[in-house]
Every structure is written in structure tokens, then in C-alpha cells.
Design a protein around this motif. Structure first.
Motif, PDB file in Angstrom:
ATOM      1  N   GLU A   1       0.829  -1.212   0.000  1.00 29.55           N
ATOM      2  CA  GLU A   1       0.000   0.000   0.000  1.00 29.55           C
ATOM      3  C   GLU A   1       0.860   1.258   0.000  1.00 29.55           C
ATOM      4  N   ASN A   2       1.949   1.241   0.765  1.00 29.71           N
ATOM      5  CA  ASN A   2       2.800   2.428   0.835  1.00 29.71           C
ATOM      6  C   ASN A   2       3.618   2.625  -0.439  1.00 29.71           C
ATOM      7  N   VAL A   3       4.082   1.547  -1.043  1.00 30.05           N
ATOM      8  CA  VAL A   3       4.786   1.678  -2.323  1.00 30.05           C
ATOM      9  C   VAL A   3       3.821   2.124  -3.409  1.00 30.05           C
ATOM     10  N   GLU A   4       2.604   1.602  -3.377  1.00 31.92           N
ATOM     11  CA  GLU A   4       1.590   2.017  -4.351  1.00 31.92           C
ATOM     12  C   GLU A   4       1.294   3.509  -4.221  1.00 31.92           C
ATOM     13  N   GLU A   5       1.232   4.008  -2.979  1.00 35.11           N
ATOM     14  CA  GLU A   5       0.983   5.424  -2.751  1.00 35.11           C
ATOM     15  C   GLU A   5       2.134   6.276  -3.285  1.00 35.11           C
ATOM     16  N   ALA A   6       3.369   5.814  -3.046  1.00 37.41           N
ATOM     17  CA  ALA A   6       4.530   6.540  -3.570  1.00 37.41           C
ATOM     18  C   ALA A   6       4.513   6.549  -5.098  1.00 37.41           C
ATOM     19  N   ARG A   7       4.114   5.433  -5.688  1.00 36.40           N
ATOM     20  CA  ARG A   7       4.032   5.344  -7.147  1.00 36.40           C
ATOM     21  C   ARG A   7       2.953   6.282  -7.685  1.00 36.40           C
ATOM     22  N   ARG A   8       1.819   6.329  -7.006  1.00 44.17           N
ATOM     23  CA  ARG A   8       0.721   7.207  -7.439  1.00 44.17           C
ATOM     24  C   ARG A   8       1.140   8.671  -7.352  1.00 44.17           C
ATOM     25  N   GLN A   9       1.785   9.040  -6.225  1.00 43.54           N
ATOM     26  CA  GLN A   9       2.197  10.431  -6.047  1.00 43.54           C
ATOM     27  C   GLN A   9       3.232  10.862  -7.090  1.00 43.54           C
ATOM     28  N   ALA A  10       4.041   9.905  -7.549  1.00 38.68           N
ATOM     29  CA  ALA A  10       5.056  10.220  -8.559  1.00 38.68           C
ATOM     30  C   ALA A  10       4.486  10.175  -9.977  1.00 38.68           C
ATOM     31  N   GLY A  11       3.242   9.742 -10.124  1.00 38.20           N
ATOM     32  CA  GLY A  11       2.626   9.653 -11.437  1.00 38.20           C
ATOM     33  C   GLY A  11       3.229   8.557 -12.301  1.00 38.20           C
ATOM     34  N   PHE A  12       3.703   7.495 -11.665  1.00 39.02           N
ATOM     35  CA  PHE A  12       4.351   6.392 -12.392  1.00 39.02           C
ATOM     36  C   PHE A  12       3.426   5.178 -12.412  1.00 39.02           C
ATOM     37  N   GLU A  13       3.357   4.457 -13.528  1.00 36.55           N
ATOM     38  CA  GLU A  13       2.435   3.328 -13.638  1.00 36.55           C
ATOM     39  C   GLU A  13       3.126   2.003 -13.921  1.00 36.55           C
ATOM     40  N   GLY A  14       4.436   2.000 -14.047  1.00 33.34           N
ATOM     41  CA  GLY A  14       5.141   0.772 -14.394  1.00 33.34           C
ATOM     42  C   GLY A  14       5.322  -0.176 -13.219  1.00 33.34           C
ATOM     43  N   PRO A  15       5.702  -1.414 -13.491  1.00 37.36           N
ATOM     44  CA  PRO A  15       5.902  -2.408 -12.435  1.00 37.36           C
ATOM     45  C   PRO A  15       7.180  -2.139 -11.637  1.00 37.36           C
ATOM     46  N   LEU A  16       7.150  -2.517 -10.370  1.00 36.36           N
ATOM     47  CA  LEU A  16       8.301  -2.345  -9.477  1.00 36.36           C
ATOM     48  C   LEU A  16       8.539  -3.630  -8.696  1.00 36.36           C
TER      49      LEU A  16
END
Length: 397
Positions: free
Chosen positions: A145-160
Motif C-alpha cells: 500500500e505504501n509503495v503504491e501510494e509513492a508510485r501514485r504520487q510520482a505519477g508512475f504506472e510501471g511495475p516495481l
């Protein structure tokens, strides 16, 4: 004197989630961070400083230092690392060693695995599948959930891909129950609320329940219960049995028997030092000294039940400092055997009741005299355990 309030800390799961969120944010923005905030499942906001920050083109890595508060946690002050990198591998192959999270909305999946010092699950019965890292469901969800939030805030959609590690983990795991639970190579990432409550009895009883559950899942119908180190040594050295079939229940005697009954065990061997087991003969559910110490009174009640003319020794027995001393007094009068038979009978009565009517056999001992008392069916049950122990020791299984 004013009572000192014990300080709470943060679970390994909270530390891992904070480090993972920070690493993801730094990878996706290129900005170096000094600390990371998150909200624990309990609703408490944590603001944790970051250490060993490294940012590269494809990966960012940082650590959070575990603060267990005033709880005597073996992981206190250990560093929990998280590395987050862009994922461009085979998804099906990754799922063999990684947990997967699909956030939806067209974003790529997140993969979570373990690095140095985090254990891997080798036996069924845990809340993590066999063959995957010992990262429990709540911290697993926190990390995703926290990595997903960081990804959303950065506007990034790729896999990590996220990897959690603890360099000290393998060594620290030697001080835990992990190897008995089938977790190899390091520590578990734990936590249900995100907060460590100091001196939590819940954590101890949860470990007992988990050990019993895993043996039940493995198909065991018989189990050995013992309160502690003396009992473990007696089981191995005197009874020549393996603690593979045993669970150490500390002072939580009544709860352990209830759990064993609930898990479906049909036969229970209860072995322990008379200093602890005499309390059980008095129906004491939890044998910790904070709940009182009636050892000599319970013993005297057992004496009076079988011997009617020993009143002149009452004060000597009641004032004895240890059960070893009290047993010596009974031995001098030649009544140790019948009194211990009564003690064992009462222990068996209460433990059978707590287990829900399962077959319970009892063995109690002292350091000076060895076996003091044994229920009638104990030798037969010990024989069953011995048959199961020998092949495993011969084969190294």
C-alpha cells in the motif's frame, strides 16, 4: 514512587513499509529523503528517519532502524532495508519467489521478495505460503500500500520490485523460534497493528498457538507440553525424546492445553519440574509468580489427602523454600511416592479439563531425585513418542 510508563515502539513491518515507501519515492523522483511518514494499521502516524540512502538509475535503497520501545525485542536497533527497482523480468518466474500486488487502474504489478537476513518458509501452517519469504500478511499489505501510494504520487504506472532485508537477521533469528516453525535463513517480518506493545503476553501465547497449529497441520495427533528449559532438558536427557514433538508453553499452562484441545490433538504428554507443576495440581491456570505462589499449601493439601498423621511436619513443609526441599522432607518420612501419585492425579484432572477431555499423561521430576511421579498411561505414551523419534534421528530428518 511514580510508576514509569513503558514506551511502545514500531514493528518490523512498519519499518519495512517506511523504508520501501521511501525507496520507491526516491527511485521515481530522484529526490533524496531524510525521513518517511506513514500511518500504521492502528492509526498512529510514524515519522521514521532514514539511513544508508543510495539512489541509482534502476534502484533506490535505504534503511530504517528498528525501535522496539521498552519491549525486549531481539530486533531492537537492527536495520531494516528496502530496495525498490524497476521490474522488467518475467512475471510468471517472479511469482515463484515473490508476492504479487495488482493495484488496478492500468498500473503494472508490484512484486515483493526478501534479501539477506529475512527467512523463507519451509513448512505449512504459517500465514505465508511455503517457498516464499516470511513476510506476514499485515506487513505485506503495508509495504504494498505504501509503495503504491509513492508510485501514485510520482505519477508512475510501471511495475516495481521490492526487496526487504536485514543484514543481522540470520544471526538474530538464532534467538527466536523461527527454526522450530520452519522458517529458515533469517527473521520474519511481523506486526498486526504496526506498534510494538512492551512485554506483550499476547505475543508469547500467539507463538505457542502457532507452534501447536503447525504440528496439527502436519497431521500430528500427539504432542508434548512442557513449561520451560528444565522440562526440555528432562525430555531429551531422561525420557530420550525429541522436542520436535514438543512445545514449550512457559507459564501459560491452561491456555496451552485449551489450544491443544482446539487444534485437535488427541494425546498430550505433560512433563515438567515439580516446582512448576505443583501449582497446576492446585488448578492454577497461569503459573507466573505474579498470580500468587501457593506451592507449599497445595503440596500440604495433597499430603493431607493421602497421609492422616503427619501434622507435626506441617510447619516444616509449609516453610520449605523450594519444592526440592519439601520433597526431601516427604522422602525422609517414606511418603514421597503416594503424595506424588496424588499430585499427578490432580495435575491430570485439571489439564484434562482444560484440554476439553483429551487424553493427558503426566510426568514430574526434581533435580535431586529424577522422576517423582508418573501417571499410569505415561510410559505407554512415551513409548509412542520414542518410536516416532528414533527414525527421525537416525535419518537426520
Amino acid at each position: 514512587m511514580e510508576k514509569h510508563q513503558l514506551r511502545s515502539g514500531y514493528t518490523t513491518g512498519t519499518c519495512a513499509a517506511a523504508a520501501a515507501r521511501a525507496a520507491a519515492a526516491m527511485l521515481l523522483t530522484g529526490n533524496q529523503l531524510q525521513h518517511m511518514k506513514l500511518v500504521t494499521p492502528k492509526g498512529t502516524e510514524a515519522d521514521l528517519p532514514l539511513f544508508h540512502v543510495v539512489i541509482k538509475d534502476q534502484e533506490a535503497k535505504c534503511a530504517v532502524q528498528k525501535d522496539a520501545g521498552d519491549d525486549p525485542d531481539v530486533t531492537d536497533k537492527a536495520l531494516v532495508f528496502a530496495a525498490v527497482r524497476h521490474f522488467d523480468g518475467d512475471e510468471a518466474e517472479a511469482q515463484k519467489t515473490c508476492y504479487r500486488y495488482d493495484g488496478g487502474d492500468g498500473t503494472g504489478p508490484l512484486f515483493l521478495t526478501a534479501g539477506e537476513g529475512i527467512g523463507w518458509v519451509t513448512r505449512p501452517g504459517l500465514s505465508c505460503p511455503v517457498g516464499l519469504p516470511a513476510i506476514n500478511p499485515v506487513p505485506r499489505a503495508m509495504i504494498f500500500e505504501n509503495v503504491e501510494e509513492a508510485r501514485r504520487q510520482a505519477g508512475f504506472e510501471g511495475p516495481l520490485k521490492i526487496s526487504i532485508s536485514m543484514p543481522e537477521g540470520k544471526k538474530l533469528a538464532e534467538k527466536t523460534f523461527n527454526s522450530k516453525l520452519g522458517i529458515e535463513g533469517g527473521l520474519s517480518v511481523l506486526g498486526t497493528t504496526g506498534i510494538v506493545k512492551p512485554m506483550s503476553e499476547d505475543a508469547l501465547t500467539a507463538t505457542i498457538r502457532l507452534e501447536l497449529h503447525m504440528k496439527a497441520v502436519a497431521g500430528d495427533k500427539r504432542v508434548i507440553l512442557t513449561p520451560g528449559n528444565y522440562g526440555e532438558a528432562f525430555i531429551k536427557e531422561t525420557l530420550s525424546l525429541s522436542m520436535r514433538e514438543g512445545v514449550t508453553c512457559s507459564n501459560f499452562i491452561g491456555e496451552a492445553f485449551e489450544m491443544a484441545g482446539e487444534e485437535g490433538f488427541e494425546q498430550i504428554l505433560f512433563a515438567g519440574h515439580i516446582g512448576k507443576l505443583i501449582k497446576v495440581a492446585g488448578g492454577v491456570y497461569n503459573t507466573h509468580s505474579k498470580y500468587g505462589d501457593r506451592r507449599m499449601e497445595i503440596l500440604w493439601d495433597c499430603v493431607r489427602a493421602v497421609i492422616k498423621d503427619l501434622d507435626e511436619r506441617k510447619s516444616a513443609i509449609l516453610s520449605a523454600n523450594t519444592m526440592e526441599e519439601a520433597a526431601g522432607i516427604l522422602k525422609e518420612h517414606g511418603i514421597l511416592k503416594p503424595v506424588m501419585e496424588e499430585v499427578v492425579r490432580r495435575i491430570r484432572k485439571y489439564t484434562t479439563l482444560w484440554s476439553g477431555g483429551k487424553r493427558v499423561e503426566v510426568v514430574t521430576f526434581s533435580t535431586a531425585d529424577g522422576i517423582l511421579g508418573m501417571s499410569q498411561g505415561a510410559e505407554d505414551l512415551i513409548g509412542h513418542f520414542a518410536k516416532e523419534t528414533v527414525p527421525a534421528e537416525i535419518t537426520g530428518g
